[in-house]
Design a protein around this motif. Sequence first.
Motif, short mmCIF file in Angstrom:
data_model
loop_
_atom_site.label_atom_id
_atom_site.label_comp_id
_atom_site.label_asym_id
_atom_site.label_seq_id
_atom_site.Cartn_x
_atom_site.Cartn_y
_atom_site.Cartn_z
N LYS A 1 0.88 -1.17 0.00
CA LYS A 1 0.00 0.00 0.00
C LYS A 1 0.91 1.22 0.00
N GLY A 2 0.97 1.92 -1.13
CA GLY A 2 1.93 3.01 -1.26
C GLY A 2 3.34 2.44 -1.17
N ARG A 3 4.15 2.96 -0.26
CA ARG A 3 5.52 2.45 -0.05
C ARG A 3 5.61 1.59 1.20
N SER A 4 4.46 1.09 1.68
CA SER A 4 4.42 0.28 2.91
C SER A 4 3.89 -1.12 2.61
N PHE A 5 4.20 -2.04 3.52
CA PHE A 5 3.56 -3.35 3.46
C PHE A 5 3.20 -3.81 4.86
N LEU A 6 2.28 -4.75 4.93
CA LEU A 6 1.69 -5.20 6.18
C LEU A 6 2.53 -6.28 6.84
N GLU B 1 7.16 0.87 6.21
CA GLU B 1 7.91 1.19 5.00
C GLU B 1 9.17 0.33 4.95
N LEU B 2 9.59 0.01 3.75
CA LEU B 2 10.76 -0.84 3.54
C LEU B 2 11.99 -0.26 4.24
N GLU B 3 12.09 1.07 4.27
CA GLU B 3 13.25 1.73 4.87
C GLU B 3 13.13 1.85 6.40
N ASN B 4 12.01 1.44 6.97
CA ASN B 4 11.79 1.60 8.41
C ASN B 4 11.06 0.38 8.98
N LEU B 5 11.69 -0.79 8.85
CA LEU B 5 11.06 -2.04 9.28
C LEU B 5 11.29 -2.30 10.76
N PRO B 6 10.36 -2.99 11.40
CA PRO B 6 10.52 -3.32 12.82
C PRO B 6 11.51 -4.47 13.00
N ASN B 7 11.93 -4.68 14.23
CA ASN B 7 12.80 -5.81 14.57
C ASN B 7 12.18 -6.57 15.72
N PRO B 8 12.43 -7.87 15.76
CA PRO B 8 13.12 -8.67 14.76
C PRO B 8 12.15 -9.13 13.67
N LEU B 9 12.66 -9.24 12.46
CA LEU B 9 11.88 -9.79 11.35
C LEU B 9 11.96 -11.32 11.39
N PHE B 10 10.91 -11.97 10.89
CA PHE B 10 10.92 -13.42 10.74
C PHE B 10 12.07 -13.78 9.81
#
Length: 153
Positions: A25-30, A128-137
Amino acid sequence: MENKEKQMVSPPPEPRVAVVVFLLKGRSFLLGRRRASVGDATFALPGGHLEFGESFEECAAREVKEETGLDLGENKIEFLTVTNNVFLEQPKKSHYVTVFMRVVLDAQEEHVIQNVEPDKCYGWDWFELENLPNPLFWPLEKMLKGGFDPFLN
């Protein structure tokens, strides 16, 4: 004979197929924070197990609906890539062939996301791809750190 019987009782886990979805959605993903024996408390895409006879697209639509309440309707569901993931360090050893799909949502439309399965997910949010949370799967983190861009590929 006793060793042979023990081997028959607990065979090694078999590979399973998972289908996960980049909802763009725009420059973000769920992403949702997992509640699971594999990857607990990590952020992951919506998705789940492929059922017998299901296409990747059918599985993607079903899993998104089951987990987020979002009906993909007429949105185009497209194949991106496949990864092979073996989890030996998890409490429950497992092996997944993961099929990554993509759906581009209209950024102008309101998309109500619900946490339909709170026993499996702490909640959903857009990142946003440039601001992802941690930790990722782990499989997602490995792909993204390797340069995979769901907006381009």
